[in-house]
Design an enzyme around this catalytic site. Structure first.
Site: not given
Lengths: 130, 178
Positions: B111, B145-146, B76, B78
């Site tokens: 991440d 995603e977040e 992802h 973001d």
């Protein structure tokens, strides 16, 4: 969710936790949130074995658990084979101050993925027809 | 192969230096970077966003002719945002990648920009046009995603932008164990 969990049980557990926390004068409300079924990925396919072999070239292939949420839940409907969560570093530093990745782990991840793709898509897959 | 001579470390530096906090979830700049990079190595690349959030750009890049086996690599774009009191507690600016003691520091470094960079580099090795592939790899660099993925990966799936896959790698932090 993990095997043997169900959505209503998760919601009841969350409600119990929230009810036990005094946030006055604020109030709490549990809104809608996404549930997804658990996904069973045994890696007992030609591609699964090739992925594990690629990881094992560099280290103990696991398995390890992954507790946080991820986009894997959204991909279940397009998965007609195995799905793994895999990457460098620890989720314990993921949202933290001074978030970092070890460069050696980054290189290892890239090397594993490259080996897997090479084995799976350049050399013919061994074993199962996929 | 080392990160320094492969460009992998530089690729991750570039990704970290493009802020993509969510909220607010504006991934257009980093998605454009990823799409341009993947197009340059020969991938067929699309920038896609849902109608209700035009700034939530995701990237879908394909190498191969679509034949099975289809392998999807997903990461992802973001990151979580930098909280109001958080930046002052960082040892260095969160959006200026810094290497100390073999670690690259920065918001989103692990991440999820490290797996994204690793996937991009791995696909680049596969991409030369003179190599005959016996399958297809699809790299998905997803927005949102977040905040749950409803306007990112879930939308990509429901809108039919992702193929059925014989194997999927979701890039998250497992210490490179499977």
């Amino acid at each position: 969710m993990i095997p043997r969990e169900d959505a209503e049980a998760v919601r009841r557990e969350l409600e119990a936790v929230v009810a036990g926390v005094d946030v006055a004068p604020a109030t709490t409300e549990i809104g809608d949130f996404l549930f997804s079924s658990w996904f069973d990925s045994t890696l007992d396919t030609a591609l699964g074995r090739e992925f594990v072999d690629a990881v094992a070239t560099f280290k103990d292939p696991g398995p390890v658990g992954y507790l946080p949420g991820s986009d894997a839940k959204h991909l279940m409907t397009v998965a007609r084979g195995d799905m793994v969560i895999f990457g460098p570093g620890s989720y314990e530093v993921a949202h933290a101050v001074d978030e970092y990745v070890e460069l050696a782990a980054l290189e290892e991840c890239e090397a594993i993925l490259s080996m897997f793709l090479e084995q799976a898509l350049v050399a013919p897959a061994k074993g199962d027809q996929v | 192969m080392s990160g320094s001579d492969s460009g992998l470390e530089q690729l991750l530096r570039d990704l970290v230096a493009i802020p993509s906090p969510n909220p607010p979830g504006d991934s257009r700049a980093i998605a454009a970077y990823v799409a341009d990079w993947l197009a340059a190595i020969g991938a067929t690349t699309e920038l896609l966003h849902p109608p209700e959030k035009c700034e939530a750009d995701s990237v879908v890049a394909v190498v191969g002719d679509g034949k099975p086996p289809v392998i999807v690599l997903h990461a992802h774009l973001d990151t979580v945002p930098v909280a109001a009191d958080e930046a002052v507690r960082w040892s260095s600016d969160p959006f200026t990648p810094a290497v100390r003691d073999g670690r690259l520091y920065g918001k989103g470094s692990v991440d999820d920009k490290a797996p994204l960079a690793a996937m991009m580099a791995a696909v680049a090795k596969l991409a030369p046009s003179d190599r005959a592939l016996c399958g297809t790899v699809v790299l998905v660099a997803a927005a949102e995603e977040e905040t749950g993925g409803r306007l990112g990966t879930r939308w990509l799936v429901e809108a039919g932008h992702l193929p059925h896959a014989d194997f999927i790698v979701v890039g998250e932090q497992t210490n490179t164990a499977a």
